[in-house]
Scaffold this motif. Sequence first.
Motif, PDB file in Angstrom:
ATOM      1  N   GLN A 143       0.824  -0.597  -0.069  1.00 50.81           N
ATOM      2  CA  GLN A 143      -0.309  -0.264  -0.211  1.00 50.81           C
ATOM      3  C   GLN A 143       1.003   1.452  -0.096  1.00 50.81           C
ATOM      4  O   GLN A 143       0.630   2.481  -0.810  1.00 50.81           O
ATOM      5  CB  GLN A 143      -0.702   0.387   0.842  1.00 50.81           C
ATOM      6  CG  GLN A 143      -2.146   1.218   1.066  1.00 50.81           C
ATOM      7  CD  GLN A 143      -3.127   1.375   2.100  1.00 50.81           C
ATOM      8  OE1 GLN A 143      -3.060   1.179   3.563  1.00 50.81           O
ATOM      9  NE2 GLN A 143      -4.193   1.576   2.161  1.00 50.81           N
ATOM     10  N   ASN A 144       1.528   1.249   1.090  1.00 50.24           N
ATOM     11  CA  ASN A 144       2.730   2.115   1.005  1.00 50.24           C
ATOM     12  C   ASN A 144       3.015   2.466  -0.170  1.00 50.24           C
ATOM     13  O   ASN A 144       3.661   3.470  -1.107  1.00 50.24           O
ATOM     14  CB  ASN A 144       3.538   2.481   2.056  1.00 50.24           C
ATOM     15  CG  ASN A 144       2.843   2.569   3.392  1.00 50.24           C
ATOM     16  OD1 ASN A 144       2.025   3.816   3.088  1.00 50.24           O
ATOM     17  ND2 ASN A 144       3.245   1.535   4.159  1.00 50.24           N
ATOM     18  N   GLU A 145       3.806   1.168  -1.373  1.00 46.53           N
ATOM     19  CA  GLU A 145       4.726   2.173  -2.058  1.00 46.53           C
ATOM     20  C   GLU A 145       3.617   2.394  -3.595  1.00 46.53           C
ATOM     21  O   GLU A 145       3.908   3.370  -4.211  1.00 46.53           O
ATOM     22  CB  GLU A 145       5.499   0.505  -2.734  1.00 46.53           C
ATOM     23  CG  GLU A 145       6.484  -0.046  -1.470  1.00 46.53           C
ATOM     24  CD  GLU A 145       5.954  -0.861  -0.363  1.00 46.53           C
ATOM     25  OE1 GLU A 145       4.825  -0.571  -0.491  1.00 46.53           O
ATOM     26  OE2 GLU A 145       6.783  -0.027   0.280  1.00 46.53           O
ATOM     27  N   LEU A 146       2.851   1.082  -3.213  1.00 44.63           N
ATOM     28  CA  LEU A 146       1.708   2.094  -4.648  1.00 44.63           C
ATOM     29  C   LEU A 146       1.321   3.218  -4.638  1.00 44.63           C
ATOM     30  O   LEU A 146       0.997   3.883  -5.870  1.00 44.63           O
ATOM     31  CB  LEU A 146      -0.119   1.418  -4.040  1.00 44.63           C
ATOM     32  CG  LEU A 146      -0.585   1.424  -5.540  1.00 44.63           C
ATOM     33  CD1 LEU A 146       0.508   0.747  -6.417  1.00 44.63           C
ATOM     34  CD2 LEU A 146      -1.839   0.286  -5.052  1.00 44.63           C
ATOM     35  N   ILE A 147       1.756   3.957  -3.171  1.00 50.53           N
ATOM     36  CA  ILE A 147       0.898   5.804  -3.106  1.00 50.53           C
ATOM     37  C   ILE A 147       1.506   6.484  -3.437  1.00 50.53           C
ATOM     38  O   ILE A 147       1.653   7.066  -4.235  1.00 50.53           O
ATOM     39  CB  ILE A 147       0.334   5.135  -1.447  1.00 50.53           C
ATOM     40  CG1 ILE A 147      -1.151   5.269  -0.920  1.00 50.53           C
ATOM     41  CG2 ILE A 147       0.604   6.837  -1.391  1.00 50.53           C
ATOM     42  CD1 ILE A 147      -1.662   5.069   0.090  1.00 50.53           C
ATOM     43  N   GLU A 148       3.267   5.935  -3.213  1.00 50.83           N
ATOM     44  CA  GLU A 148       4.250   6.450  -3.648  1.00 50.83           C
ATOM     45  C   GLU A 148       4.225   6.512  -5.304  1.00 50.83           C
ATOM     46  O   GLU A 148       4.665   8.007  -5.631  1.00 50.83           O
ATOM     47  CB  GLU A 148       5.407   6.093  -2.923  1.00 50.83           C
ATOM     48  CG  GLU A 148       5.442   6.012  -1.521  1.00 50.83           C
ATOM     49  CD  GLU A 148       6.914   5.690  -0.779  1.00 50.83           C
ATOM     50  OE1 GLU A 148       7.800   5.594  -1.408  1.00 50.83           O
ATOM     51  OE2 GLU A 148       6.421   5.684   0.034  1.00 50.83           O
TER      52      GLU A 148
END
Lengths: 695, 695
Positions: free
Chosen positions: B560-565
């Motif tokens: 999730q964190n990577e996708l948002i970045e």
Amino acid sequence: MVDTLSASEPLEADEAHAPLDLAPTPRTGTIDVDWLGRDLLGQWADRRLAARAKAANPDYQRIANLTMEDHRARVLGQMRLLADDGAVLVAFPASIGGEDDHGGNIAGFEELVLADPSLQIKSGVQYGLFGAAVLHLGTTRHHETLLPPIMRFDVPGAFAMTETGHGSDVASIGTTATYDEATEEFVLHTPFRGAWKDYLGNAANDGLAAVVFAKLVTKGVDHGVHAFYVDIRDPETGAFLPGIGGEDDGFKGGLNGIDNGRLHFDAVRVPRLNLLNRYGDVAADGTYSSPIESPGRRFFTMLGTLVQGRVSLDGASVVASKAALAIAIRYGAERRQFTASSDVEEEVLLDYRRHQKRLFTRLAETYAMSYAHDRLLTEFDGVFSGRTDTPEHREDLETLAAGLKAMSTWAALDTLQESREACGGAGFLAENRITSLRQDLDIYATFEGDNTVMLQLVGKRLLGDFAKQFKGASATQLAQFAAKEFAGRAAAQVGLHQVAQDVRDLGKPATASRALRQTAVQRELLTDRVETMVAEIAGRLRHVPRGDQAKSSKAFNNVQNELIEAAQAWTELQQWKALTEAVERMSGETARVMTWVRDLFALTLLERHLAWYLANGRLSGARAKVVRSTIERLLVKIRPHALDLVDAFGLGDEHLRAAIATGAEGDRQAEAQAYYEAQRAAGTLPTPERSPRRR
Amino acid sequence: MVDTLSASEPLEADEAHAPLDLAPTPRTGTIDVDWLGRDLLGQWADRRLAARAKAANPDYQRIANLTMEDHRARVLGQMRLLADDGAVLVAFPASIGGEDDHGGNIAGFEELVLADPSLQIKSGVQYGLFGAAVLHLGTTRHHETLLPPIMRFDVPGAFAMTETGHGSDVASIGTTATYDEATEEFVLHTPFRGAWKDYLGNAANDGLAAVVFAKLVTKGVDHGVHAFYVDIRDPETGAFLPGIGGEDDGFKGGLNGIDNGRLHFDAVRVPRLNLLNRYGDVAADGTYSSPIESPGRRFFTMLGTLVQGRVSLDGASVVASKAALAIAIRYGAERRQFTASSDVEEEVLLDYRRHQKRLFTRLAETYAMSYAHDRLLTEFDGVFSGRTDTPEHREDLETLAAGLKAMSTWAALDTLQESREACGGAGFLAENRITSLRQDLDIYATFEGDNTVMLQLVGKRLLGDFAKQFKGASATQLAQFAAKEFAGRAAAQVGLHQVAQDVRDLGKPATASRALRQTAVQRELLTDRVETMVAEIAGRLRHVPRGDQAKSSKAFNNVQNELIEAAQAWTELQQWKALTEAVERMSGETARVMTWVRDLFALTLLERHLAWYLANGRLSGARAKVVRSTIERLLVKIRPHALDLVDAFGLGDEHLRAAIATGAEGDRQAEAQAYYEAQRAAGTLPTPERSPRRR
């Protein structure tokens, strides 16, 4: 696999919110919340608890949707309540009914931010600035006559230092106090509009007196900034006394319970004895004398007595951050992003990795800020009680206060904002408190010393300490040292060769992750960065010719951004050290969980500055990815303890006063779920329309 | 050298503020400010200028220190003014007096943020949500009868979509609309507290009607969310109609000119024809029909018609950022940090490198946001005018709106805060405007779609597009591709081998700096990052078994964190492209300076994500340092043009309404300087106390 990523259907907004790879996360109850809570209260726990009891009293609490005028009136009333309570005397001498408890006094005031930040700051103006200036810059004759009515709030006063034309640059104020030998008076004068005193609490309405900072001139010599006690208003009519004028600063972005305003003086005469003369005096004949020979050192000694403002802003920022996180984490632990109508009960917000990263990294930072503040307060108490009142301790205190004040006031704004957003639209309602706290704390970033200026102070101190090591060294020697630093500081030099190896060379991610969670490795990485940055800046400044102010200023401007970053790095290291020392005192499950919290803080710092570690060869690309993955793992580990970790802050509903942090959301979810279950059981739940076959 | 760093004297707070290594920086006047200003106004310049003329009218302007009740009353009056003016009709069909000008309509509304963000949002609720829902979700029968009174503001209305229990997750709302064949009515019902409609503008006081989103149930089947036109209050008495209840959301963190509130429905009956039936209808006998077969696609088509809210928040954020920067940069160009009493006139704040970095990086970002918004608005106009109304264009529009809305609402808050702090205590006063803008814009980050949810939408789209490339590919092939990406994307593959070489291998910093300022190099670096991040995430998701919702959700949570970045990276690339295309249209000195602005934006992005570029081998450590030093050099180059660059925003004193941005500070400085000069000339300036000889 391809289907999982199919774009043939538009994407549902919340589809990406997916459950966590963890078993359900009940509260484990394994942290010793009571012990941790007591530990967080620190040395002056009783003072804090007493202040929290006040903050729980609705009479002291902020009310939303007041006009500025009504809010001011309310806080004025609270000030009288506070004075009647007597707790405001704590820091003052026993001779006037006080308890000489400097640390305890600040600890108590900080907690008032839970009642209303306007009350915290207005009492800070009265007791921490106006009263404290009389106490610390005045002498016995002032203490005996002036302090009692100040303490009783019979004489509300302004601390008239800042001018419209000069904020943090106090040395450049324009107001003058010229001694007139004929009448044995000082003539206070405002020579131009830019020298109006500005942003002064108590100045617009309530102040009857002020401590006015002005350049003391006698016998044609300007002895620099000194403080004068000046009556400004007629206590009967509330009108300005002759020669004094002012303006209301009007509505502000926050803290509207305080009557900030401007003051100016048209040849106002005050008796010679109104000079607060501890660090500089004028005899009847106009002769100036001072126990401190150097004007520069005298100036900074006077200003240094006022460090408590910065100390208490640091502490108040910690308290506000705790409140925001308690609200957001309690809500996040109940709020569900999916409908309860689905067959499976869906995850709460706090199970989403993004939500965890937003809140837990700040939770870890807040713990570090809290323990770092405790150290600062202890240092402050040592100096102000006289136990450790040495120039070195004063300098350390001022450096630490400057760094922590800057970092924690910014961190509080960041945490309040992230908490607000993490609560969505609910976070924006006054009934959930966070926005009003953020609005009030906004100004903390620039008052009592602009944060950018504070960090430059720290940076200069770091450069000074660095230079001291090389006192007497030649420019060549220094250049050689700096060059070596640039090439990559040899870890062996500080005896941590093996540790550094652990960080840089270990092959497997798992091993690297373990290494990154070692105290010694974290210490080395954080310390190394500070030292290397300082050495590098010193290297860039090494060609500055001695005594050439213009070239020196230019050179400093060229490294200004780097110097500020070095100061931030140093302050972060202090926070990390304080948290680490605190965790080392802990035991059992509390120690285990708090070690994760400490690790998360350390790794958050590494992630924040990852580019530096990579660019300077301290971490490899592979290792950098381990920083991230270790953070993700720590988030998952901390998740089951998140509620305990905010419970340890010891803030009850009466302190948080946020409708969403009371369990209301959980109750609503339960009601919704019961509704759907009943419908399902009764067979009355409508069937969802079937999707057509996939094309 | 050692003396420069000496710590033997305490450090003066502002000593570190040092002059810039540049010749004095008069306004060069070499940018074509008029041309640039016109270019920034974009395609609908006339609409913008007309709206700015309104914003310059005090009747439309926000006043500080009003109670919520008074602020609401004021904005309600402004809404009537606006309706009388007729400009609100712009986007509506010619048949009801409109002009079918969708882009121009949004352009105009955005500028109202300069008058009062409450007015912008309240008119957005009435025309962009409530009225637009009738227009886009209803059919001719609704348009003819309902739109005229809505346009005249005779019927203020609420857009009743969000529920207390569900924010951005619209598909999960609890309100139901069950068709009753017997009476040919829908029965609207709120089954539990969590299903109360919440945060609705116009709901607390003014709304006479509402478009209510509810799950349409007929013949026992739930057809998902549909919209219904519902009268909610008696126009005579203002009381709720039978079965309807509500609550006031009360005071908020901002936008208090809007009466947000809650609504609930107790078996409220509305005629069958009140269903806004463009995308789904129910016949008298209860038979459901829809032109869109798939319930999922139908739902997103309905929601897609409301994309204009996001578009206009993006635009309003650009306008507010411009205002904040104009205020802070004008003040910074006058405000001096040192006293004018010194012999040399000291530098203004804007000459300090830190100040430049704080403001100019955000100035560059705001330019990028402005041109990116222009592209978004053009795309929006194309789709809504019907010229480019294809599913592909709609999907592109929604993705771009989601990404830009998230990035620019956050950027506006960041820019407003930095501008506030850059103005010090003055920035906190209501008379200088910035804090009130920030408070009002705070909620922009989470309404009309929470920013985090928006970025997940973009991220999903990126993954979807990535997967499309590999439609039919085996898991093995995909894994191989992903593996190759992980190992470092081969630049040759995209025909940019030489460019990549420029970035990675060139030896000398000067050459590297030049390379980093090449359009092709910037494009490659920014594009590469997006593509690599997406491929990496896809790789991490590749083992997710088809159709296993639980495992898929879990896997998504892990990235999730990577996708948002990745979504942020993509959006930043769009901003960079828009700015680059705009600069490519420019000529002469304007092009030269704006290229620096573009370069500063690009390098700010590289610095922001430097850890990624380093960890993934895209930039070497030495090259990373060049990113920083090039930024510093660009700040110095842009400095002489800073005032021109904010002048081009075209905002006059009547739009900024900030006392510190009017030249008052410069006047005060001149007065102070004249005072000291006169004193010096007359020989009456006191002599500074001499420092004792250095020990």
